[in-house]
Every structure is written in C-alpha cells, then in structure tokens.
Enzyme design. Structure first.
Site, PDB file in Angstrom:
ATOM      1  N   LYS A 120       0.780  -0.794   0.067  1.00  0.00           N
ATOM      2  CA  LYS A 120       0.034   0.022   0.017  1.00  0.00           C
ATOM      3  C   LYS A 120       0.938   1.260  -0.165  1.00  0.00           C
ATOM      4  CE  LYS A 120      -3.684  -2.766   1.508  1.00  0.00           C
ATOM      5  NZ  LYS A 120      -4.147  -2.925   3.433  1.00  0.00           N
TER       6      LYS A 120
ATOM      7  N   GLN B  65      -4.740  -1.642   9.805  1.00  0.00           N
ATOM      8  CA  GLN B  65      -4.456  -2.605   8.787  1.00  0.00           C
ATOM      9  C   GLN B  65      -5.681  -3.626   9.688  1.00  0.00           C
ATOM     10  OE1 GLN B  65      -3.375  -3.301   5.761  1.00  0.00           O
ATOM     11  NE2 GLN B  65      -3.724  -5.698   5.851  1.00  0.00           N
TER      12      GLN B  65
ATOM     13  N   ASP C  25     -11.479   2.502   4.087  1.00  0.00           N
ATOM     14  CA  ASP C  25     -11.626   0.656   3.756  1.00  0.00           C
ATOM     15  C   ASP C  25     -13.547   1.198   3.672  1.00  0.00           C
ATOM     16  OD1 ASP C  25      -9.862  -0.749   4.042  1.00  0.00           O
ATOM     17  OD2 ASP C  25      -9.454  -0.790   6.427  1.00  0.00           O
TER      18      ASP C  25
HETATM   19  N1  GUN Z   1      -6.511  -6.814   5.960  1.00  0.00           N
HETATM   20  C1  GUN Z   1      -6.822  -7.606   5.111  1.00  0.00           C
HETATM   21  N2  GUN Z   1      -8.020  -6.778   4.190  1.00  0.00           N
HETATM   22  C2  GUN Z   1      -8.248  -6.216   4.755  1.00  0.00           C
HETATM   23  C3  GUN Z   1      -8.079  -5.158   3.969  1.00  0.00           C
HETATM   24  O1  GUN Z   1      -9.743  -4.480   2.878  1.00  0.00           O
HETATM   25  N3  GUN Z   1      -8.208  -2.974   4.701  1.00  0.00           N
HETATM   26  C4  GUN Z   1      -7.937  -3.440   6.191  1.00  0.00           C
HETATM   27  N4  GUN Z   1      -7.622  -2.402   6.988  1.00  0.00           N
HETATM   28  N5  GUN Z   1      -7.346  -4.424   6.744  1.00  0.00           N
HETATM   29  C5  GUN Z   1      -7.109  -6.172   5.680  1.00  0.00           C
END
Ligand code: GUN
Length: 297
Positions: A60, A104, A127
């Site tokens: 990311k 996350q 998100d």
């Molecule tokens: N962990 C796995 N996929 C995601 C996601 O799309 N967003 C977040 N914040 N954590 C994750």
C-alpha cells in the site's frame, strides 16, 4: 488495455493490468493537485507483527509512492494499549494533512476491531468499513466504498465494456457474506441493476445457485470451492480468495484451470482482485481528499 484469452478460452480479467491503468489515472490527477501546491495523504496503521499484514502494508505504501500520494506508516507493537491506538486515531482524525486512515486488520486480540473502526472519522474511512459508509451504500447514497468490492466492480465494468455486454439485468451470485466483501459486493451489484443471490456457509446447495449465475463473485475463503460444474457456460467469474497451497503456490476460491474452459471471463489468483484492492484504496484516498477539502481542487 484489453483482456486476453486464457488457454481454456475464457478471457483473463487481469487485475494487475487494470490496477496499473487506475494508478496511471490517479498519478495524473495527483500531479495536477501537486502543481497547485496540494497533496492527498494516507495514514496506514499496523499493530503487531503479522507477516501477511506487514506485506500488505508495504504494498500500500509503495503504491502511494508511485502515484504521488503522501503516505505515513504508523507501526505499533503488539503490546500497544487500546488507549494508545485510539489516541493515535484521534490525532490522525484531527490532522488536516491526512485524508485517509487505514487500520490494517486483523488487530491483535486485545483490541475490539469494531470500536477501532468506529473511531476513524467516516470521511477519512478509506476502507469503507464505518457504519455511516456501509449505511450510505445500503441506501444508494454517496460514501466511501470498501476497496475489494469496489475493485471487483471496476473489473466487471471493464470486462463488459470490452465484450459489448451489460452488467445490468444479470443474475449475480455472491458466495460469502462478510461485512468487508460479501455484503458490500451484493449491494454494489444491486446498484448496478443485477439480480443478486448471496450464498454462505449455511446455504444448503450453493452449487445449484452458482450454476444459475451469469456472474459469480467467490469470496467464501475456501480454496478451490467453485468447481467447473458450478459454472454455467459463458458465466463471468471473479475470484476474491487467496490461499497458500501445500506446494507453496497461491490459489483462489475458484478451481481456476478447469473453470477457464467453461466461463467467458475469469480473474486469476494472484494478479486478480488483490492489486485492484490497493488501487481502489488510493482512489478512495483521492475521493476523500476531494470530498473533505472541497471539489474546488
Ligand atoms: N486486512 C485484509 N484486508 C484488509 C482491508 O481491505 N483493509 C484493512 N484495513 N485490513 C485488511
């Protein structure tokens, strides 16, 4: 960019190439903002040492760097207290330079994820997990949409644009009902005028529903669940799953090779939905920037 055929015949709905296209567009948009002296910012919060989460966060951050979005990573130890994490979120909520906040998941067990997600300002919730954003999606109102289902929609739109078809009116079957993928996915497909069936672990005969689908979105979290005989000839299949197999290779929720002989379009794993999720996170960051700092920029 055009999707190409697999050896089995189905078009390969290439998430990596689609994500690259989206990132090129975002890079252009960000550079024109930068020329005006502005720069969208994303804060990524990682708590604990889960190795998969660390890799996702790295991807990311790298994607932010490539597009010119300012990224700030906050890496906290697994021993971080609830109070410290909530205080960090409060600081980021109040930071005018930060347009998006991503915590996350999964969080270490001492945290209540719902409480943490609820602490993020909904207009910075890139998100799309905040109740206000999920509610807006359910009501067909503007809001930030969860990245994975938003990425699936972008792949489907491009598939139908290339093949001259129309998603509207199709029967879509979503396999999985998670708040992060299955439920928002079903709502987005409804908004696109699909007839939507949602199957889950208590559905008696998911295969029978799947066989009637024009579009299948597999998000069950079970390796190779969707077999060739679950797929109608000419159906379009998007695979949200990712699993490490015993031989070390990755696979999805779809039994890929046999299904390429039946489906008209299929997304691979890896190189399908995964890269799109990151691209849509950055797209959401830019959307949050524009919504928060005004459409003037
Ligand atoms: N962990 C796995 N996929 C995601 C996601 O799309 N967003 C977040 N914040 N954590 C994750």
């Amino acid at each position: 960019m055009n999707f190409e055929a697999t050896a089995g015949g189905a078009l390969r709905i290439d998430g990596r190439a689609t994500a690259k296209d989206v990132l090129v567009r975002l890079t252009t948009e960000v550079s024109s903002l930068v020329a005006e002296g502005a720069r969208p910012g994303l804060a990524v919060v990682l708590v604990g040492g889960d190795p998969a989460s660390a890799i996702y966060v790295r991807h990311k951050i790298r994607a932010c760097d490539r597009t010119g979005i300012r990224s700030v990573a906050h890496v906290l130890s697994a021993a971080t207290t609830r109070e410290a994490l909530l205080a960090l979120i409060d600081t980021l909520n109040d930071d005018d330079e930060i347009d998006g906040i991503l915590v996350q998941l999964p969080l270490p067990p001492q945290f209540d994820s719902d409480e943490v997600i609820a602490r993020v300002r909904p207009d910075k919730d890139v998100d799309g997990f905040a109740l206000r954003n999920l509610g807006a999606l359910a009501a067909g109102r503007p809001g930030l949409v969860a990245c994975t289902p938003a990425g699936v929609m972008e792949m489907l739109r491009r598939y139908y644009a290339q093949t001259g078809g129309d998603l509207s009116g199709k029967h879509a079957v979503v396999i999985g009902r998670s708040v992060t993928v299955g439920k928002p996915m079903a709502l987005l497909l409804l908004e696109a005028n699909c007839t939507v069936t949602v199957c889950h672990s208590r559905t008696p005969d998911t295969a029978a529903h799947s066989r009637r689908a024009d579009v299948i979105v597999a998000a069950a979290g079970r390796a190779k669940l969707v077999k060739a005989d679950w797929v109608k000839s000419g159906a379009v299949v998007i695979d949200v799953g990712i699993h490490r197999q015993e031989d070390g290779t990755l696979c999805g929720d779809v039994d890929y090779l046999p299904v390429t002989h039946v489906a008209a379009g299929i997304s691979p794993v890896p190189g399908g939905v995964g890269p799109m999720t990151i691209a849509m996170l950055l797209d959401n960051t830019l959307r949050a920037y524009r919504a928060r700092r005004g459409a003037a920029s």
